[in-house]
Write a protein that holds these residues in place. Structure first.
Motif, PDB file in Angstrom:
ATOM      1  N   GLY A  80     -56.120 -94.399  43.621  1.00  0.00           N
ATOM      2  CA  GLY A  80     -57.695 -93.406  44.320  1.00  0.00           C
ATOM      3  C   GLY A  80     -58.786 -94.158  43.950  1.00  0.00           C
ATOM      4  N   PHE A  81     -59.821 -93.729  43.791  1.00  0.00           N
ATOM      5  CA  PHE A  81     -61.268 -94.456  44.084  1.00  0.00           C
ATOM      6  C   PHE A  81     -61.669 -94.084  42.449  1.00  0.00           C
ATOM      7  CE2 PHE A  81     -61.375 -91.501  47.988  1.00  0.00           C
ATOM      8  CZ  PHE A  81     -61.592 -92.339  48.571  1.00  0.00           C
ATOM      9  N   ARG A  82     -62.785 -95.681  42.164  1.00  0.00           N
ATOM     10  CA  ARG A  82     -63.136 -96.135  41.257  1.00  0.00           C
ATOM     11  C   ARG A  82     -64.373 -95.792  41.024  1.00  0.00           C
ATOM     12  NH1 ARG A  82     -62.151-100.864  38.813  1.00  0.00           N
ATOM     13  NH2 ARG A  82     -64.349-101.947  39.303  1.00  0.00           N
ATOM     14  N   ASP A  83     -65.190 -93.652  41.237  1.00  0.00           N
ATOM     15  CA  ASP A  83     -65.735 -93.352  40.875  1.00  0.00           C
ATOM     16  C   ASP A  83     -66.450 -92.871  39.306  1.00  0.00           C
ATOM     17  OD1 ASP A  83     -66.428 -93.938  43.204  1.00  0.00           O
ATOM     18  OD2 ASP A  83     -65.657 -91.719  43.967  1.00  0.00           O
ATOM     19  N   ALA A  84     -67.422 -93.407  39.221  1.00  0.00           N
ATOM     20  CA  ALA A  84     -67.749 -93.594  37.425  1.00  0.00           C
ATOM     21  C   ALA A  84     -67.874 -92.119  36.892  1.00  0.00           C
ATOM     22  CB  ALA A  84     -68.404 -93.866  36.813  1.00  0.00           C
ATOM     23  N   ALA A  85     -67.341 -91.068  36.212  1.00  0.00           N
ATOM     24  CA  ALA A  85     -67.967 -89.981  35.656  1.00  0.00           C
ATOM     25  C   ALA A  85     -69.376 -90.246  35.554  1.00  0.00           C
ATOM     26  CB  ALA A  85     -67.443 -89.899  34.658  1.00  0.00           C
ATOM     27  N   ASP A  86     -70.376 -91.421  35.083  1.00  0.00           N
ATOM     28  CA  ASP A  86     -71.670 -90.869  34.453  1.00  0.00           C
ATOM     29  C   ASP A  86     -72.661 -91.408  35.328  1.00  0.00           C
ATOM     30  OD1 ASP A  86     -70.795 -93.374  35.416  1.00  0.00           O
ATOM     31  OD2 ASP A  86     -72.224 -94.758  33.627  1.00  0.00           O
ATOM     32  N   GLY A  87     -72.073 -91.256  36.962  1.00  0.00           N
ATOM     33  CA  GLY A  87     -72.938 -91.413  38.354  1.00  0.00           C
ATOM     34  C   GLY A  87     -73.071 -92.673  38.143  1.00  0.00           C
ATOM     35  N   GLU A  88     -72.965 -93.468  37.787  1.00  0.00           N
ATOM     36  CA  GLU A  88     -73.218 -95.045  38.487  1.00  0.00           C
ATOM     37  C   GLU A  88     -72.798 -95.305  39.058  1.00  0.00           C
ATOM     38  OE1 GLU A  88     -74.209 -98.902  36.879  1.00  0.00           O
ATOM     39  OE2 GLU A  88     -73.573 -97.643  35.425  1.00  0.00           O
ATOM     40  N   LYS A  89     -72.859 -96.190  40.223  1.00  0.00           N
ATOM     41  CA  LYS A  89     -72.352 -96.257  41.947  1.00  0.00           C
ATOM     42  C   LYS A  89     -71.320 -97.183  41.080  1.00  0.00           C
ATOM     43  CE  LYS A  89     -73.467 -97.954  46.711  1.00  0.00           C
ATOM     44  NZ  LYS A  89     -71.893 -96.756  46.751  1.00  0.00           N
ATOM     45  N   GLN A  90     -70.579 -97.422  42.143  1.00  0.00           N
ATOM     46  CA  GLN A  90     -69.264 -98.179  41.675  1.00  0.00           C
ATOM     47  C   GLN A  90     -68.298 -98.675  42.937  1.00  0.00           C
ATOM     48  OE1 GLN A  90     -66.279-100.457  38.232  1.00  0.00           O
ATOM     49  NE2 GLN A  90     -66.644 -97.504  39.006  1.00  0.00           N
ATOM     50  N   ASP A  91     -68.379 -99.201  43.347  1.00  0.00           N
ATOM     51  CA  ASP A  91     -66.989 -99.632  45.002  1.00  0.00           C
ATOM     52  C   ASP A  91     -65.730 -99.993  44.217  1.00  0.00           C
ATOM     53  OD1 ASP A  91     -69.782 -99.411  46.360  1.00  0.00           O
ATOM     54  OD2 ASP A  91     -69.800-101.536  46.525  1.00  0.00           O
ATOM     55  N   GLY A  92     -64.941 -99.864  45.289  1.00  0.00           N
ATOM     56  CA  GLY A  92     -63.698-100.108  45.092  1.00  0.00           C
ATOM     57  C   GLY A  92     -62.490 -99.149  44.773  1.00  0.00           C
ATOM     58  N   ALA A  93     -61.224 -98.898  44.634  1.00  0.00           N
ATOM     59  CA  ALA A  93     -60.055 -98.348  44.663  1.00  0.00           C
ATOM     60  C   ALA A  93     -59.549 -99.009  43.240  1.00  0.00           C
ATOM     61  CB  ALA A  93     -59.930 -97.717  45.833  1.00  0.00           C
ATOM     62  N   TRP A  94     -58.809 -98.195  43.039  1.00  0.00           N
ATOM     63  CA  TRP A  94     -57.070 -99.338  42.235  1.00  0.00           C
ATOM     64  C   TRP A  94     -55.677 -98.462  42.948  1.00  0.00           C
ATOM     65  CZ3 TRP A  94     -53.489 -94.714  40.561  1.00  0.00           C
ATOM     66  CH2 TRP A  94     -54.065 -94.042  40.855  1.00  0.00           C
ATOM     67  N   MET A  95     -54.644 -99.224  42.487  1.00  0.00           N
ATOM     68  CA  MET A  95     -53.203 -98.783  43.211  1.00  0.00           C
ATOM     69  C   MET A  95     -52.506 -99.302  42.122  1.00  0.00           C
ATOM     70  SD  MET A  95     -51.669-100.338  46.437  1.00  0.00           S
ATOM     71  CE  MET A  95     -53.260-100.480  47.380  1.00  0.00           C
ATOM     72  N   SER A  96     -51.895 -98.278  42.202  1.00  0.00           N
ATOM     73  CA  SER A  96     -50.603 -98.468  41.072  1.00  0.00           C
ATOM     74  C   SER A  96     -49.613 -98.732  42.478  1.00  0.00           C
ATOM     75  CB  SER A  96     -50.152 -97.184  39.355  1.00  0.00           C
ATOM     76  OG  SER A  96     -50.473 -96.099  40.421  1.00  0.00           O
ATOM     77  N   LEU A  97     -48.142 -99.418  41.368  1.00  0.00           N
ATOM     78  CA  LEU A  97     -47.490-100.216  42.344  1.00  0.00           C
ATOM     79  C   LEU A  97     -45.381 -99.794  41.286  1.00  0.00           C
ATOM     80  CD1 LEU A  97     -48.134-102.689  44.034  1.00  0.00           C
ATOM     81  CD2 LEU A  97     -48.600-100.871  44.798  1.00  0.00           C
ATOM     82  N   ASN A  98     -44.865 -99.059  41.583  1.00  0.00           N
ATOM     83  CA  ASN A  98     -43.552 -98.911  41.020  1.00  0.00           C
ATOM     84  C   ASN A  98     -42.951-100.266  40.051  1.00  0.00           C
ATOM     85  OD1 ASN A  98     -43.444 -96.968  42.456  1.00  0.00           O
ATOM     86  ND2 ASN A  98     -40.977 -97.515  43.858  1.00  0.00           N
ATOM     87  N   GLY A  99     -42.584 -99.962  38.674  1.00  0.00           N
ATOM     88  CA  GLY A  99     -42.353-100.981  37.803  1.00  0.00           C
ATOM     89  C   GLY A  99     -43.378-101.215  37.189  1.00  0.00           C
ATOM     90  N   GLY A 100     -44.948 -99.935  37.137  1.00  0.00           N
ATOM     91  CA  GLY A 100     -45.483 -99.940  36.061  1.00  0.00           C
ATOM     92  C   GLY A 100     -46.762-100.974  36.489  1.00  0.00           C
TER      93      GLY A 100
END
Length: 471
Positions: free
Chosen positions: A347-367
């Protein structure tokens, strides 16, 4: 092709059958041996010769059969390629029209009473913090159900009005900011048939409310959930509706599990495509471009995330690669995963407080959890191994399903077995949150509302967690 193969094979069998006894038997039966004192050697030319022509015929028959078999295999492969090209080259329909008029569906209210904290009963009702006060931990609210909850959404214009949807057509509504939830049900969704719908996504925007269900189902309300209509889904729609976002009066954007993206501006009567082809069609053309696992695509995606600007991230059903879409592009772009481990979520790293933030996160098998703090992960041919960095998290091998950023530095991750992790440095390091350690559930979704002041987590076994934060 089949006739020629069978003819050649029959000829080969006849030749082999006729020739094998000839070259296996001697040319003449020997006479009774004579006992002599001294062996007599015959000249080489006087020895009886075996019929070598039969061996040649046998080899020729085998060659004919092998050639016919090879031609048959090549013909089958060519036919399969033609079939794949015919299927995958089909473009996404530019325009879709509802096959019939929307049908009104009746809602029945089922009161569930005041919700209390489920872990310690009525005592927790007195100890539970008020909705406007900051809570030190996540608080469980009892919805009096054991079914799985999949999504939750609140109206940005009216933060007190929200909905929860889940399995078996679960549908809850609140009008006081999440303190009390009222269960509602639809009386005539299945038209008398025994159909159990699973509501997957809900989107609220003022009086406009949309719900996506499975089997394919679209529900729409234009008065804040007081009345509903079942919007017919066109049979030409590629895939099944997966995600929907309300964009305004009568306007919504829908994405399917095949990668089709459509927008309606007249309450679902007509839909306009935003992509020229589905994901499998794209992979059929670019499978040789270095995307690992593209040739093993199953034709659907298991998760789709959309940010406020309309960009999408999707994870292939088998988790062997991910895809991205930017508004204005004609098709999805495939990307390699960062390691041999399959992708669990993204998913994206969009912050709920409205402050702009770039990037994304990725989870892989095995935690395993990784983060990317800059753009580039959606570019064609991007080096994902360089962009995504492994985070420090002691997950014990339990997979991370979803992550929500409250601020650019503070975020919460959820996963199997009720695990919750918190980060204060933007995702570099994570610590365990024991709020749900005793809950036998999987937490599938985490969201923040009111500029990050209120957070929710939903999951299996009817689990709903809520927490309020300081500004």
């Amino acid at each position: 092709m089949v006739f020629r193969f069978r003819s050649a094979l029959a000829l080969a069998i006849v030749l082999v059958t006729a020739c094998v006894p000839a070259w296996m038997m001697p040319s003449s039966f020997p006479k009774a041996p004579k006992i002599v004192s001294t062996p007599r050697l015959e000249p080489l030319a006087s020895r009886p010769a075996r019929p070598t022509c039969t061996l040649g015929l046998a080899f020729a028959a085998c060659a004919i059969a092998g050639h016919a078999l090879r031609n048959r295999r090549l013909g089958a492969a060519q036919q399969a390629r033609q079939v794949r090209t015919k299927v995958y080259s089909t473009a996404v329909p530019k325009q879709l029209e509802a096959p019939e008029e929307p049908v009104a569906v009746e809602t029945v209210e089922v009161s569930r009473g005041q919700l209390v904290r489920g872990s310690i009963g009525s005592m927790a009702l007195a100890l539970a913090p008020p909705a406007h006060a900051a809570a030190p931990t996540w608080v469980q609210y009892d919805l009096n159900t054991g079914e799985t909850l999949y999504d939750i959404d609140f109206d940005e214009k009216d933060p007190n009005h929200g909905f929860i949807v889940g399995a078996r057509a679960l549908f809850y509504e609140t009008k006081d900011g999440g303190n009390r939830w009222v269960s509602r049900s639809f009386a005539n969704l299945g038209k008398g048939e025994d159909i159990s719908y699973r509501f997957q996504t809900v989107s609220v925007n003022g009086d406009e409310v949309w719900i996506v269900g499975k089997p394919p189902l679209l529900l729409h309300s234009k008065d804040g959930g007081k009345s509903w209509k079942k919007v017919p889904v066109s049979r030409k729609l590629p895939g099944e509706p997966k995600v929907i976002v309300s964009l305004g009066p009568g306007k919504a954007e829908m994405a399917t599990n095949s990668g089709a993206i459509y927008v309606t501006e007249n309450d679902g009567k007509n839909w306009s495509s935003q992509v020229s082809e589905t994901i499998d069609a794209t992979l059929n053309r670019v499978s040789a471009s270095g995307v690992s696992g593209g040739s093993y695509f199953t034709g659907s995606v298991k998760s789709i995330k959309r940010d406020a600007s309309g960009r999408y991230l999707a994870v292939a059903q088998r988790g062997n690669f991910y895809l991205s879409f930017t508004p204005g592009d004609e098709r999805w772009l495939p990307h390699n995963r960062i390691s041999a481990r399959r992708i669990q979520g993204m998913g994206f790293r969009d912050a709920a407080d409205g402050e702009k933030q770039d990037g994304a996160w990725m989870s892989l098998n095995g935690g395993v959890l990784t983060t990317c703090e800059k753009e580039g992960f959606m570019d064609l041919g991007s080096d994902t191994k360089e962009l995504f960095q492994v985070s420090k998290i002691r997950s014990g091998g339990i997979g991370i399903i979803d992550i929500g950023f409250r601020t650019p530095t503070e975020a919460y991750a959820t996963g199997g077995s009720g695990v919750i992790y918190q980060t204060k440095d933007g995702g570099k390091t994570w610590s365990f949150d024991p709020s749900a350690k005793d809950l036998p559930c999987n937490l599938y979704n985490v969201k923040f509302f009111q500029n990050g002041k209120v957070g929710y987590m939903v999951g299996s076994a009817g689990i709903l967690l809520r927490r309020t934060f300081e500004a």
